[in-house]
Design an enzyme around this catalytic site. Structure first.
Site, short mmCIF file in Angstrom:
data_model
loop_
_atom_site.label_atom_id
_atom_site.label_comp_id
_atom_site.label_asym_id
_atom_site.label_seq_id
_atom_site.Cartn_x
_atom_site.Cartn_y
_atom_site.Cartn_z
N SER A 1 46.67 46.70 10.10
CA SER A 1 46.32 45.55 9.35
C SER A 1 46.64 45.50 8.32
CB SER A 1 44.81 45.16 9.33
OG SER A 1 44.43 44.31 8.39
N TYR B 1 36.57 49.36 7.16
CA TYR B 1 37.51 48.77 7.86
C TYR B 1 38.83 49.15 7.21
CZ TYR B 1 40.58 45.07 9.70
OH TYR B 1 41.51 44.14 10.34
#
Length: 309
Positions: free
Chosen positions: A148, A161
């Site tokens: 990501s 995350y």
């Protein structure tokens, strides 16, 4: 298999989290490129919709395999099933993940174990299960780990995350050098905002990780957050960019063009943090050996610890 036009035609790919979102976009782009597919899934309805897409296209149906990517025993079984079905496996795309956010200073052990277990542990399990099979195969082969933009851009609500995506980034950038001698490509893909239902991850928390330290978020607030994803890139476009990055043997695949200012700021901050002083000759020599070793490894040479001193 041709190296021009459709270089991946006939290659067998296994994609995790492949019946929704970016995973589905990858599967569709791969299918359009003539690849044969094994796809992991969790939800039967999503699997059925994906099967309908392949049927409507007149494509070979994928081998659908139910998988929780944190289940190492099942992952090993899946790797065996893929090879038993197709004979070889050439491409691994570790895509499955959860997008869960909350203030890091309030996170519980369960928050860490769940998010890291899926986003980083799932990649580890894919590599351990599939790399021996890919090494045994022949011809064009590749590993893609989908991280990501959080692998570069931290945020106050995304500490765990972000940690998981930084970990995938570091692992993949190192793994690339290990796979080069086997003529296996390796790419890190860092997508940004994509039109997916990733925001619903918080609604799918497993019972075994029930003790969250994050404040409860009303469903209405979560749905409002989800509206941002409607502005995202089409998952098929992300999948196409991943396919092109594989073909071009790029170690880093960035899919979204809007992050130039972020990278300029990161570069400026890193350079500004470097001390302005002379380094001793011995340290300069060691660092040059490291640079030489990285270049040689990328060109396909095996390098060991004793080559760095």
């Amino acid at each position: 298999m041709s190296d021009t036009g459709r270089p991946w035609e006939g290659r067998v790919a296994f994609v995790t989290g492949a019946v929704t979102g970016i995973g589905l976009g990858v599967a569709q782009a791969f299918a359009d490129a003539g690849m044969r597919l094994a796809l992991s899934y969790r939800n039967e309805d999503d699997k059925a919709r994906t099967a309908d897409w392949f049927a409507a296209k007149g494509y070979e149906q994928p081998l659908f395999l139910k998988l929780d990517v944190t289940d190492r025993t099942r992952f090993a079984e899946v790797a065996e099933d893929v090879v038993a079905h197709f004979g070889e496996v050439h491409v691994l795309v570790n895509n499955a993940g959860v997008s869960v956010f909350g203030p890091t200073d309030e996170a519980s052990y369960d928050d860490y174990d769940w998010i890291m277990g899926v986003n980083f542990g799932g990649v580890v399990n894919g590599l351990v299960s599939f790399l021996p099979k890919i090494k045994e195969a022949t011809g064009r082969r590749h590993v893609v780990n989908v991280a990501s933009m959080a692998a570069f851009l931290p945020g106050p609500q995304a500490g765990i995350y972000t940690a998981s995506k930084f970990a995938v980034r570091g692992l993949t950038e190192s793994l690339r050098y290990n796979l080069a001698p086997y003529k296996i490509g390796c790419s890190l893909c860092c997508p940004a905002l994509t039109r997916t239902n990733a925001w619903t991850s918080a609604l799918k928390r497993p019972d075994g990780f029930g003790e969250s330290g994050f404040p409860d978020m009303p469903k209405e607030a979560l749905e409002q957050f989800g509206t941002a994803f409607e502005e995202g890139m089409d998952p098929y476009e992300v999948g196409t960019k991943i396919l092109n990055g594989m073909t071009e043997q790029r170690g880093l695949i960035l899919t979204h063009p809007e992050h130039g200012p972020d990278f300029e700021e990161i570069h400026a901050a890193v350079m500004a943090a470097l001390p302005i002083e002379e380094a001793p000759e011995g340290r300069l020599r060691i660092e040059q050996l490291r640079r030489d070793a990285m270049k040689a490894a990328e060109e396909g040479l095996h390098y060991n610890i004793d080559d760095l001193t």
